[in-house]
Design an enzyme around this catalytic site. Structure first.
Site, PDB file in Angstrom:
ATOM      1  N   HIS A   1       0.831  -1.218   0.000  1.00  0.00           N
ATOM      2  CA  HIS A   1       0.000   0.000   0.000  1.00  0.00           C
ATOM      3  C   HIS A   1       0.862   1.263   0.000  1.00  0.00           C
ATOM      4  CE1 HIS A   1      -3.358  -2.680   1.239  1.00  0.00           C
ATOM      5  NE2 HIS A   1      -2.414  -3.241   1.975  1.00  0.00           N
TER       6      HIS A   1
ATOM      7  N   SER B   1      14.891  20.873 -16.692  1.00  0.00           N
ATOM      8  CA  SER B   1      13.680  21.646 -16.982  1.00  0.00           C
ATOM      9  C   SER B   1      14.091  22.921 -17.691  1.00  0.00           C
ATOM     10  CB  SER B   1      12.972  21.984 -15.669  1.00  0.00           C
ATOM     11  OG  SER B   1      12.203  23.162 -15.799  1.00  0.00           O
TER      12      SER B   1
ATOM     13  N   LYS C   1      16.031  21.086 -11.610  1.00  0.00           N
ATOM     14  CA  LYS C   1      15.359  19.811 -11.904  1.00  0.00           C
ATOM     15  C   LYS C   1      16.255  18.777 -12.574  1.00  0.00           C
ATOM     16  CE  LYS C   1      11.559  18.901 -11.200  1.00  0.00           C
ATOM     17  NZ  LYS C   1      10.309  19.294 -11.859  1.00  0.00           N
TER      18      LYS C   1
ATOM     19  N   GLU D   1       9.339   7.749 -16.890  1.00  0.00           N
ATOM     20  CA  GLU D   1       7.999   8.294 -17.141  1.00  0.00           C
ATOM     21  C   GLU D   1       7.508   7.949 -18.545  1.00  0.00           C
ATOM     22  OE1 GLU D   1       7.481  12.489 -15.339  1.00  0.00           O
ATOM     23  OE2 GLU D   1       9.627  12.149 -15.498  1.00  0.00           O
TER      24      GLU D   1
END
Ligand code: ARG
Length: 455
Positions: A153, A274, A280, A287
């Site tokens: 979980h 970024s 970043k 992804e």
């Protein structure tokens, strides 16, 4: 190719609507090899002579070379790869070329090409997935001592070794390669000789063709052979499953590289920045892979939907099998290759994983097991430790700092030995059943996989 029956050319919209050459050119190698084997069978049957066979073979091979070199001009009005090659052959060698399509239809031809293509691509992918497994195993070895909370979980559960976590993916990927090898058994069926749907009055030696093309079995029903695309659906399922496994690994990597976890650092080469936020370092590979799994699943659903309402036998709908297949093959092959690279370069931040493992609640189950070994029924032990946990949360006292007198208020079965539980090494060592994450087991697994993958 069918000019006899028609008085006018197809509408240019139909030509564009129906063409598949813009994508099925990828089957050119299979189409040429298949046609050569078919020509050999025609010669054995006496439909063409030895000289004609040689002319056809040379002609097909020269077409193959031109396609490889990029000098072949595909003609959209010739619809697909089969007609492009056949028409070029006749152009190059004259009338002999017109004999090639004897006792054959594009219906059995396209099935043959697709089967050969799937076999080849799946075999290649199996090798690539094994490379990825090796990359994961290397990472397990490099970080063999690292401990990590195991989660359910997405809540901390029990301690594990980082390597045990990665080995879970090695297992998944090995089911994927098994599954692909198994799929090959069903793909490995030679459909030529099925003709359009009912074979041909000219019977060629199908065993011979199968042998020439490296197939181990012959299709046993001509109608099934030209309409079957289960093998494409099965291939797409196999590819989607690899994608799903990589997508889950992606999710772990994305979480672990976030500042909140900070368990993992990806190399500069495998991350992006970024355009606006200078700090970043984004895990784009993970992804994108998670995202592209949507396409892999979509491609599987696409072929299954195409198939579901089709009457026997060949229907043009079946041409829709190609783009999903090609797209999934490209997508998964790229994903697997880039993952092998990225995994090879990633670094574990050991202070962070260790810090996360200092959470005493990771030992809660071990305390319950401890009570069980002292004779307390598990359900009772579970409740005792539940109450102990509530006390720890409310009082802000970690398990190892709770006083002995206090322990005894929860159960008379506690004694000083309870404090021995809060050592991560011994907690792992005692998880020694097959498949459990004791360091000894994990080492055995790493060695097992190294031997297996080096075969
Ligand atoms: N391009 C077609 C396909 O991929 C080849 C078979 C065409 N057969 C036919 N009868 N129109 O399905």
């Amino acid at each position: 190719m069918w000019k006899g029956r028609f008085k006018s050319e197809p509408s240019s919209l139909l030509t564009l609507y129906g063409e598949s050459i813009s994508f099925d050119w990828r089957l050119y190698k299979q189409d040429i090899i298949g046609s050569i084997a078919h020509a050999k069978a025609l010669e054995r049957k006496g439909i063409i002579n030895t000289e004609e066979l040689k002319t056809i073979k040379d002609g097909l091979e020269s077409i193959g070379k031109d396609i490889e070199q990029g000098t072949f001009e595909f003609d959209t009005s010739l619809e697909d790869i089969h007609m492009n090659i056949e028409s070029a052959l006749t152009e190059r060698i004259g009338d002999t070329g017109a004999k090639l399509h004897t006792a054959r239809s594009r219906n059995d031809q396209v099935s043959l090409d697709m089967r050969m293509y799937c076999k080849e691509e799946i075999s290649y992918l199996i090798k690539e997935v094994k490379n990825l497994q090796s990359s994961l195993i290397n990472c397990c070895e490099t970080f063999s001592e690292v401990v990590l909370p195991g989660y359910t979980h997405l809540q901390r559960g029990q301690p594990v070794l980082f390597a045990h976590h990665l080995l879970a993916y090695v297992e998944m990927l090995s089911r994927d390669t098994d599954r692909m090898s198994d799929a090959i058994k069903r793909i490995d069926v030679m459909p030529l000789g099925s003709g359009a749907l009912a074979g041909s009055t000219i019977s060629l030696d199908r065993e011979f063709i199968a042998q020439e093309l490296g197939f181990s079995k012959l299709s046993q029903n001509s109608m099934d052979a030209v309409s079957d695309r289960d093998f494409v659906a099965e291939t797409l399922f196999c590819l989607a499953m690899v994608g799903i496994h990589l997508s889950r690994l992606s999710e772990d990597i994305i979480l672990w590289t976030s500042a909140e976890f900070d368990f993992l650092t990806l190399s500069d080469q495998h991350t992006t920045g970024s355009s606006l936020m200078p700090q970043k370092k984004n895990p784009d590979i993970a992804e994108l892979t998670r995202g592209k799994t949507g396409r892999l699943n979509g491609n599987l659903i696409s072929i299954m939907t195409t198939l579901k309402g089709l009457p026997m036998t060949y229907n043009r709908d079946l041409q829709e099998d190609k783009e999903p297949l090609f797209d999934s093959i490209d997508t998964i092959q790229n994903a697997v290759a880039i993952f092998s690279e990225m995994i090879g370069e990633m670094k574990v931040n050991e202070e962070k994983t260790l810090e996360a493992c200092s959470d005493p609640f990771l030992f809660a189950t071990d305390i319950a097991d401890y009570l069980v070994l002292k004779g307390v029924p598990f359900r009772e032990a579970h409740e005792i430790v539940g109450k102990l946990t509530a006390h720890s949360v409310e009082s802000g006292t970690p398990f190892q700092e709770i006083k002995m007198e206090r322990y005894l208020e929860f159960s008379c079965h506690f004694d000083e030995s309870v404090f021995d539980l809060f050592d991560i090494k011994s907690a792992l060592n005692s998880r020694e059943a097959t498949g459990a994450p004791s360091p000894k087991n994990v080492t055995i697994q790493i060695d097992k996989w190294k031997t297996k993958l080096s075969d």
